[in-house]
Design a protein around this motif. Structure first.
Motif, short mmCIF file in Angstrom:
data_model
loop_
_atom_site.label_atom_id
_atom_site.label_comp_id
_atom_site.label_asym_id
_atom_site.label_seq_id
_atom_site.Cartn_x
_atom_site.Cartn_y
_atom_site.Cartn_z
N ASN A 33 67.25 36.92 44.87
CA ASN A 33 67.71 35.65 44.61
C ASN A 33 67.86 35.09 43.49
O ASN A 33 68.81 34.24 42.95
CB ASN A 33 66.28 34.53 45.19
N SER A 34 67.21 35.81 42.38
CA SER A 34 67.57 35.62 40.83
C SER A 34 69.12 36.05 40.58
O SER A 34 69.69 35.31 39.99
CB SER A 34 66.50 36.20 40.09
N ILE A 35 69.39 37.08 41.16
CA ILE A 35 70.77 37.55 40.98
C ILE A 35 71.79 36.52 41.50
O ILE A 35 72.81 36.25 41.00
CB ILE A 35 70.91 38.85 41.62
N GLY A 36 71.26 36.08 42.81
CA GLY A 36 72.13 35.20 43.32
C GLY A 36 72.45 33.76 42.89
O GLY A 36 73.16 33.16 43.37
N MET A 37 71.41 33.30 42.16
CA MET A 37 71.39 31.89 41.65
C MET A 37 71.44 31.98 39.93
O MET A 37 72.27 31.16 39.54
CB MET A 37 70.08 31.19 41.73
N VAL A 38 70.88 32.85 39.10
CA VAL A 38 70.90 32.57 37.79
C VAL A 38 72.28 33.25 37.27
O VAL A 38 73.08 32.67 36.29
CB VAL A 38 69.82 33.42 37.34
N LEU A 39 72.58 34.46 37.62
CA LEU A 39 74.11 35.04 37.22
C LEU A 39 75.03 34.27 37.57
O LEU A 39 75.98 33.86 36.56
CB LEU A 39 74.09 36.58 37.68
N PRO A 40 75.32 33.64 38.85
CA PRO A 40 76.48 32.72 39.32
C PRO A 40 76.33 31.54 38.21
O PRO A 40 77.29 31.00 37.85
CB PRO A 40 76.17 32.61 40.27
N SER A 41 74.92 30.91 37.80
CA SER A 41 74.79 29.90 36.96
C SER A 41 75.51 30.20 35.71
O SER A 41 76.25 29.08 35.33
CB SER A 41 73.46 29.59 36.95
N GLY A 52 67.73 37.05 49.34
CA GLY A 52 66.77 36.26 48.66
C GLY A 52 66.07 35.15 49.58
O GLY A 52 65.30 35.38 50.63
N PHE A 53 66.32 33.74 49.47
CA PHE A 53 65.53 32.95 49.90
C PHE A 53 66.04 32.50 51.57
O PHE A 53 65.42 32.28 52.49
CB PHE A 53 65.71 31.54 49.52
N HIS A 54 67.34 33.11 52.02
CA HIS A 54 67.75 32.93 53.31
C HIS A 54 66.95 33.61 54.40
O HIS A 54 66.52 33.43 55.45
CB HIS A 54 69.36 33.09 53.31
N ILE A 55 66.77 34.88 54.00
CA ILE A 55 66.05 35.93 55.02
C ILE A 55 64.50 35.80 54.78
O ILE A 55 63.65 36.15 55.74
CB ILE A 55 66.21 37.48 54.74
N ALA A 97 74.46 24.28 37.32
CA ALA A 97 73.94 25.55 36.77
C ALA A 97 72.46 25.44 36.56
O ALA A 97 71.59 26.16 36.99
CB ALA A 97 74.58 26.22 35.80
N LEU A 98 71.91 24.27 35.86
CA LEU A 98 70.79 24.01 35.45
C LEU A 98 69.75 23.85 36.58
O LEU A 98 68.98 24.06 36.93
CB LEU A 98 70.60 23.27 34.34
N PHE A 99 70.53 23.12 37.72
CA PHE A 99 69.92 22.83 38.87
C PHE A 99 69.50 24.26 39.87
O PHE A 99 68.47 24.55 40.20
CB PHE A 99 70.60 21.69 39.89
N GLN A 100 70.73 24.89 39.77
CA GLN A 100 70.44 26.17 40.54
C GLN A 100 69.28 27.15 39.81
O GLN A 100 68.46 27.65 40.34
CB GLN A 100 71.73 27.04 40.53
N ILE A 101 69.11 27.19 38.50
CA ILE A 101 68.24 27.87 37.86
C ILE A 101 66.87 27.43 38.07
O ILE A 101 65.91 28.06 38.19
CB ILE A 101 68.58 27.89 36.43
N LEU A 102 66.67 26.16 37.94
CA LEU A 102 65.52 25.33 38.29
C LEU A 102 64.93 25.66 39.69
O LEU A 102 63.81 25.82 39.93
CB LEU A 102 65.60 23.95 38.29
N THR A 103 65.89 25.56 40.77
CA THR A 103 65.50 25.93 41.95
C THR A 103 65.04 27.47 42.14
O THR A 103 63.82 27.68 43.05
CB THR A 103 66.32 25.31 43.11
N ASN A 104 65.78 28.30 41.54
CA ASN A 104 65.36 29.66 41.67
C ASN A 104 64.15 29.88 41.06
O ASN A 104 63.02 30.78 41.37
CB ASN A 104 66.41 30.36 40.82
N ILE A 105 63.77 28.99 39.73
CA ILE A 105 62.35 29.33 39.41
C ILE A 105 61.33 28.97 40.17
O ILE A 105 60.28 29.51 40.46
CB ILE A 105 62.27 28.76 37.73
#
Length: 185
Positions: free
Chosen positions: A31-39, A71-74, A128-136
């Motif tokens: 999930n971090s790879i899928g959210m933080v890196l794209p952000s 990550g979160f989907h499964i 991007a910040l919203f994605q990073i926050l939700t990933n955290i």
């Protein structure tokens, strides 16, 4: 994204079968790879002025975003195989409702000056910040095991026609084995 989803799923399955990582840590990492890196790539996209580089960064951004599928989907199925459908429906409903706010955000920041790159940069940074926050939030609260509320009462289990069930240690067993171990305890 389709290809990357298959590749990331295969890698994560190998990590589980070879006991390299726990399921919760695989979900966190993917999930971090899928959210933080794209952000981070999306923030960089706001500073690009070359069309080929812009297309490349967007392709890379979407390819890496496929990590959320592992990550979160499964994770809905990890938490509760019996209630994964309703849980997934609720989480996707909230995700889609927040995506309805993106046009409002764009119109508020960009206004009528759609050619102003600095305003679009701000839009990408906010997203991007919203994605990073939700990933955290996901990384902090993720669980990789079936939760106790997944299981029905014993009477409901006996009425069930399925031959295989999950025990409380997250292993698939036959109904007879589960019933005999519960009686022994």
């Amino acid at each position: 994204m389709y290809s990357m989803s298959l590749i990331s799923g295969y890698i994560c399955d190998k990590c589980v079968t070879k006991n390299i990582m726990s399921i919760a840590n695989i979900r966190r990492t993917a999930n971090s790879i899928g959210m933080v890196l794209p952000s981070l790539i999306l923030i960089g996209f706001g500073f690009v002025s070359s069309t080929p580089i812009a297309v490349t960064t967007l392709v890379l951004c979407l390819g890496l975003h496929s990590g959320v599928h592992v990550g979160f989907h499964i994770n809905h199925i990890d938490l509760s195989p019996n209630f994964a459908g309703p849980i997934m429906a609720l989480s996707h409903m909230f995700a889609n409702l927040t995506s309805l706010l993106v046009p409002v955000l764009v119109s508020f920041i960009v206004k009528n000056d759609v050619t102003n790159q600095s305003r679009w940069r701000l839009v990408f940074i906010v997203i991007a910040l919203f994605q990073i926050l939700t990933n955290i939030i996901f990384v902090v609260f993720v669980k990789g095991k079936v939760q106790p509320w997944n299981f029905h009462e014993d009477e409901e289990m006996e009425k069930d026609d399925d031959k295989l069930v999950l025990d409380k240690t997250n292993k698939i067993v036959t109904k007879e084995v589960r019933n005999s171990t519960e009686k022994e305890q």
